[in-house]
Design an enzyme around this catalytic site. Sequence first.
Site, short mmCIF file in Angstrom:
data_model
loop_
_atom_site.label_atom_id
_atom_site.label_comp_id
_atom_site.label_asym_id
_atom_site.label_seq_id
_atom_site.Cartn_x
_atom_site.Cartn_y
_atom_site.Cartn_z
CG ASP A 131 34.33 42.63 45.50
OD1 ASP A 131 33.23 41.99 46.04
OD2 ASP A 131 35.55 42.14 44.97
CE LYS B 87 37.18 36.55 47.69
NZ LYS B 87 36.13 35.97 48.53
CD GLU C 64 36.70 33.42 50.82
OE1 GLU C 64 35.05 33.42 49.94
OE2 GLU C 64 37.62 34.16 50.51
CB THR D 267 37.45 40.15 43.27
OG1 THR D 267 36.65 40.27 44.87
CG2 THR D 267 38.21 39.02 43.24
CB CYS E 179 28.50 39.97 48.19
SG CYS E 179 30.07 40.83 46.92
CG ASP F 240 34.66 39.31 49.01
OD1 ASP F 240 35.46 39.91 48.65
OD2 ASP F 240 34.52 38.26 48.80
CG ASP G 276 38.38 32.63 47.12
OD1 ASP G 276 38.13 31.86 47.11
OD2 ASP G 276 37.39 33.56 46.53
NE ARG H 72 30.49 33.20 40.06
CZ ARG H 72 30.30 33.74 39.80
NH1 ARG H 72 28.70 33.48 39.33
NH2 ARG H 72 29.74 34.96 40.74
#
Length: 361
Positions: A322, A160, A218, A135, A295, A320, A190, A24
């Site tokens: 952030d 990330k 991930e 991220t 999160c 994670d 990720d 997304r």
Amino acid sequence: MKITAIQTTEIRIPLRTPFKTALRTVDSVHDVLVRVQTDTGEVGYGEAPPTAVITGDTIGSIRNAIEEFIAPALVGMDVEDLDCVMTRLDRCILKNTSAKAAVDMAIYDLYAKSCGKPLYRVLGGAKKEIETDLTISVNPIPQMVADAHEAVNRGFNILKIKVGKEGLKDVARLRAIREAVGPGVVIRVDANQGWEPKQAVRIITALEDAGVAPELVEQPVDAHDLAGLAFVTSNVCTPILADESVFGPADALEVLRRHAADLINIKLMKAGGIWQAQKICAIAETCGVQCMIGCMLESKIAVSAAAHLAAARSVVTRADLDGPSLCSEDPYTGGPVFEGSRILMNEAPGLGITAVPGFED
């Protein structure tokens, strides 16, 4: 301390930059906020984001679950009878984990206030400070390199990196970022379910051979493909972190039983709140497996609740968290202090948050 009312409202906070993953693209946090009121005058706060592509929850479904099912079930209950409250919360409606998580954290906020302690101390109090990554959204390579540089300049030593949209082209993107930030910065990858199992093995092996040295990868494959996840885990050297494959304790137990991942990512919105997340922590501890606390696109209330859990449990070795760092502003008063990569836990009771927009009355 009996529950007298549970109210909801909404908040929208622009992001610093659009958040882009394999699933997304989002340009603002638009979440449901919860306030639980009690007969003592004390209140507790919670929050839930609508992450339909992962949890199936929308703004409407979250508010309806809370207002039509959860609130009627919990009003009149005593917060200090925590297990009974949480058991009823868990059973009053099927699924709707984000709605449950928002109310769960508000109840824990109140419970810790009744103890006169910050929540992380009530939950175990392992550490006063934790470090989060930041991220980097999936974008063209020059933009990702620039974003990585900016993150490091802001004080983040763990990045990330979102990938999973272009297959083997992700190797070039990650090599460019590693070359740009140097060997001293930790890189987490990720894929958000974006690869097929054999493709994931090829990509991760190429990253290892190229010297990218990711700390972990991930959720490389589809959440329901535990056989594929196990295939990847057993055929690469890089640790594999299960995220979307693990919602609640039963999922964690199955992933670990099948040796499908090396690490577990706990998110309150998947688990349904702190009560269930602690069960995942206990399973991981028993199996000798470390956890990350993560999160969704959450603002400071929900991320503060996750931070309190992360600070409380020694099995949580990575964070994670952030969400507040991705937001362009912080509309709340109190709570943990987010200073770049550092999250400093509050010593005020509960979550420590004392003022929330939309509930000023």
